[in-house]
Design a protein around this motif. Structure first.
Motif, short mmCIF file in Angstrom:
data_model
loop_
_atom_site.label_atom_id
_atom_site.label_comp_id
_atom_site.label_asym_id
_atom_site.label_seq_id
_atom_site.Cartn_x
_atom_site.Cartn_y
_atom_site.Cartn_z
N SER A 7 0.80 -1.23 0.00
CA SER A 7 0.00 0.00 0.00
C SER A 7 0.83 1.27 0.00
N SER A 8 2.04 1.22 0.51
CA SER A 8 2.87 2.42 0.54
C SER A 8 4.16 2.17 -0.23
N GLN A 9 4.51 3.14 -1.09
CA GLN A 9 5.79 3.02 -1.78
C GLN A 9 6.93 3.51 -0.90
N SER A 10 6.58 4.33 0.11
CA SER A 10 7.62 4.80 1.00
C SER A 10 7.04 5.03 2.39
N LEU A 11 7.91 4.94 3.38
CA LEU A 11 7.50 5.11 4.78
C LEU A 11 8.69 5.66 5.54
N THR A 12 8.43 6.66 6.37
CA THR A 12 9.49 7.25 7.20
C THR A 12 9.09 7.14 8.66
N VAL A 13 9.99 6.63 9.48
CA VAL A 13 9.76 6.56 10.92
C VAL A 13 11.00 7.08 11.63
N TRP A 14 10.83 7.40 12.94
CA TRP A 14 11.97 7.81 13.74
C TRP A 14 12.59 6.59 14.39
N GLU A 15 13.88 6.70 14.65
CA GLU A 15 14.60 5.64 15.35
C GLU A 15 13.87 5.28 16.65
N THR A 18 8.06 1.76 15.92
CA THR A 18 7.72 0.54 15.19
C THR A 18 7.25 0.90 13.79
N ALA A 19 7.94 0.36 12.80
CA ALA A 19 7.54 0.56 11.40
C ALA A 19 6.58 -0.55 11.01
N ILE A 20 5.49 -0.17 10.35
CA ILE A 20 4.49 -1.16 9.92
C ILE A 20 4.35 -1.07 8.40
N LEU A 21 4.65 -2.15 7.72
CA LEU A 21 4.57 -2.22 6.27
C LEU A 21 3.45 -3.19 5.90
N ASN A 22 2.54 -2.71 5.06
CA ASN A 22 1.35 -3.49 4.74
C ASN A 22 1.41 -4.12 3.36
N CYS A 23 0.71 -5.25 3.24
CA CYS A 23 0.71 -6.01 1.99
C CYS A 23 -0.64 -6.73 1.88
N SER A 24 -1.16 -6.81 0.67
CA SER A 24 -2.38 -7.59 0.43
C SER A 24 -2.20 -8.41 -0.85
N TYR A 25 -3.03 -9.43 -1.01
CA TYR A 25 -2.88 -10.29 -2.18
C TYR A 25 -4.24 -10.69 -2.72
N HIS A 76 6.00 -5.88 10.89
CA HIS A 76 6.27 -4.92 11.95
C HIS A 76 7.75 -4.98 12.29
N ILE A 77 8.39 -3.83 12.28
CA ILE A 77 9.79 -3.73 12.67
C ILE A 77 9.84 -2.92 13.96
N LYS A 78 10.08 -3.63 15.04
CA LYS A 78 10.09 -3.01 16.37
C LYS A 78 11.41 -2.30 16.61
N ASP A 79 11.37 -1.18 17.36
CA ASP A 79 12.60 -0.47 17.70
C ASP A 79 13.46 -0.23 16.45
N SER A 80 12.86 0.42 15.46
CA SER A 80 13.53 0.63 14.18
C SER A 80 14.88 1.33 14.35
N GLN A 81 15.84 0.90 13.56
CA GLN A 81 17.19 1.46 13.58
C GLN A 81 17.52 2.06 12.21
N PRO A 82 18.40 3.06 12.15
CA PRO A 82 18.79 3.60 10.84
C PRO A 82 19.29 2.52 9.89
N GLY A 83 19.91 1.47 10.42
CA GLY A 83 20.39 0.36 9.59
C GLY A 83 19.28 -0.47 8.99
N ASP A 84 18.02 -0.24 9.41
CA ASP A 84 16.88 -0.94 8.81
C ASP A 84 16.40 -0.22 7.55
N SER A 85 16.94 0.96 7.28
CA SER A 85 16.55 1.71 6.09
C SER A 85 16.89 0.89 4.85
#
Lengths: 114, 113
Positions: A7-15, A18-25, A76-85
């Motif tokens: 659903s999103s081509q891009s997402l920005t979160v702070w260090e 939790t980053a949440i990336l969605n997908c459907s099929y 879901h990416i918990k405790d997001s880090q800059p290295g998760d970019s």
């Protein structure tokens, strides 16, 4: 018609967030859903995967939540880090079938700001 | 060391020239793939190979052909390259069953002028 939709081509979160990336099929026959992670200048690499018999798969800070009835899932990416970019691809296939054709979504570019 | 290699990593060609992209893997995987990646389109499957001389078209095979004469080696050929074939090309390999992890190479950035 996209068989796997992110659903999103891009997402920005702070260090630390939790980053949440969605997908459907579309195809209800799909029963295997891997997420691939791609850093700039590299090929994608398998991050975590779930089969449709489960509704949750956890690996460290990464968790997939799966809803078979709604035909959607989220990473879901918990405790997001800059290295998760990186760019994250949701994919789908038929587990155990002969051959191994994955259908990929277009990817979500995640930026984690320090 | 499980690895997929691709050569060359960067390539610039003129329209109408022939292009050969090479891929190798050291895992004895039966199945190999060629994808292209373009912004906003994700990964699109060009060809899939189930073993030596056993190749099938993917979703966007037009303008491409492949060759697999050894299990560890898979080539992508563009006869008379076109400008719209400018892209990043990825090779991948996996075991031959649904759910097997696909291992990707580092990619080849092809520019067709």
């Amino acid at each position: 018609q996209q068989q796997v939709r992110q659903s999103s081509q891009s997402l920005t979160v702070w260090e630390g967030e939790t980053a949440i990336l969605n997908c459907s099929y579309e195809n209800s026959a799909f029963d295997y859903f891997p997420w691939y992670q791609q850093f700039p200048g590299e090929g994608p690499a398998l991050l975590i995967a779930i089969r449709s018999v489960s509704d949750k798969k956890e690996d460290g800070r990464f968790t997939i939540f799966f809803n078979k009835r709604e035909k959607n899932l989220s990473l879901h990416i918990k405790d997001s880090q800059p290295g998760d970019s990186a760019t994250y691809f949701c994919a789908a296939s038929l587990y155990g079938s002969s051959g191994n054709k994955l259908i990929f979504g277009i990817g979500t570019l995640l930026s984690v700001k320090p | 060391d499980m690895k997929v290699t691709q050569m060359p990593r960067y390539l610039i060609k003129r329209m109408g020239e022939n292009v050969l992209l090479e891929c190798g893997q050291d895992m004895s995987h039966e199945t190999m793939y060629w994808y292209r990646q373009d912004p906003g389109l994700g990964l699109q499957l060009i060809y899939i190979s189930y073993d030596v001389d056993s190749n099938s078209e993917g979703d966007i095979p037009k303008g491409y052909r492949v060759s697999r004469k050894k299990r560890e080696h898979f080539s992508l050929i563009l006869d008379s390259a076109k400008t719209n074939q400018t892209s990043v090309y990825f090779c991948a390999s996996s075991r031959d069953w649904g759910g097997a992890e696909q291992f990707f190479g580092p990619g080849t950035r092809l520019t067709v002028l």
